[in-house]
Scaffold this motif. Structure first.
Motif: not given
Length: 128
Positions: A13-23
């Protein structure tokens, strides 16, 4: 001008949130999934809407990132695909779809943004 829609598949979940925000910060629209089956359902709901795939390889129970990519490519053979994995890079040549990119964890967000840009502009496959 509408945003390019990226299907993001990541079980951490933490990786998902970071990547999603960056995208999103880079101007992409993101459809997120934490499991392979969930990603396939999201893609099947509106395959023409999804314009790129960024997926982890190991997604727990159910389809792997390899399988998600093969499914999406069976519908859209030109769909840009980026794999992100801590331990799947050695399998990429045999299990990855053609003209995809493998980014190994840990990574920095610009690797994903640049990879998407390259694939969307018909860049070739690379390994980071």
């Amino acid at each position: 001008m509408s945003s390019i829609v990226v299907l993001l598949v990541e079980d951490e979940s933490m990786v998902l949130i970071d990547v999603e925000h960056s995208l999103v910060d880079a101007g992409f629209e993101v459809v997120s999934a934490t499991k392979g089956a969930e990603a396939i359902r999201a893609f099947n709901d509106d395959p023409e809407r999804i314009e790129a795939l960024v997926t982890d390889i190991r997604l727990g129970e159910g389809p792997t990132g390899w399988e998600v990519a093969r499914h999406t490519r069976s519908v859209n053979p030109n769909l840009p695909v980026i794999y992100v994995s801590g331990d799947g890079a050695d399998e990429w040549p045999s299990l990855g779809v053609p003209n995809s990119i493998m980014i190994t964890k840990p990574f920095v967000m610009p690797q994903i943004i640049n990879g998407l840009s390259n694939l969307l502009n018909e860049g070739g496959p690379t390994s980071s």
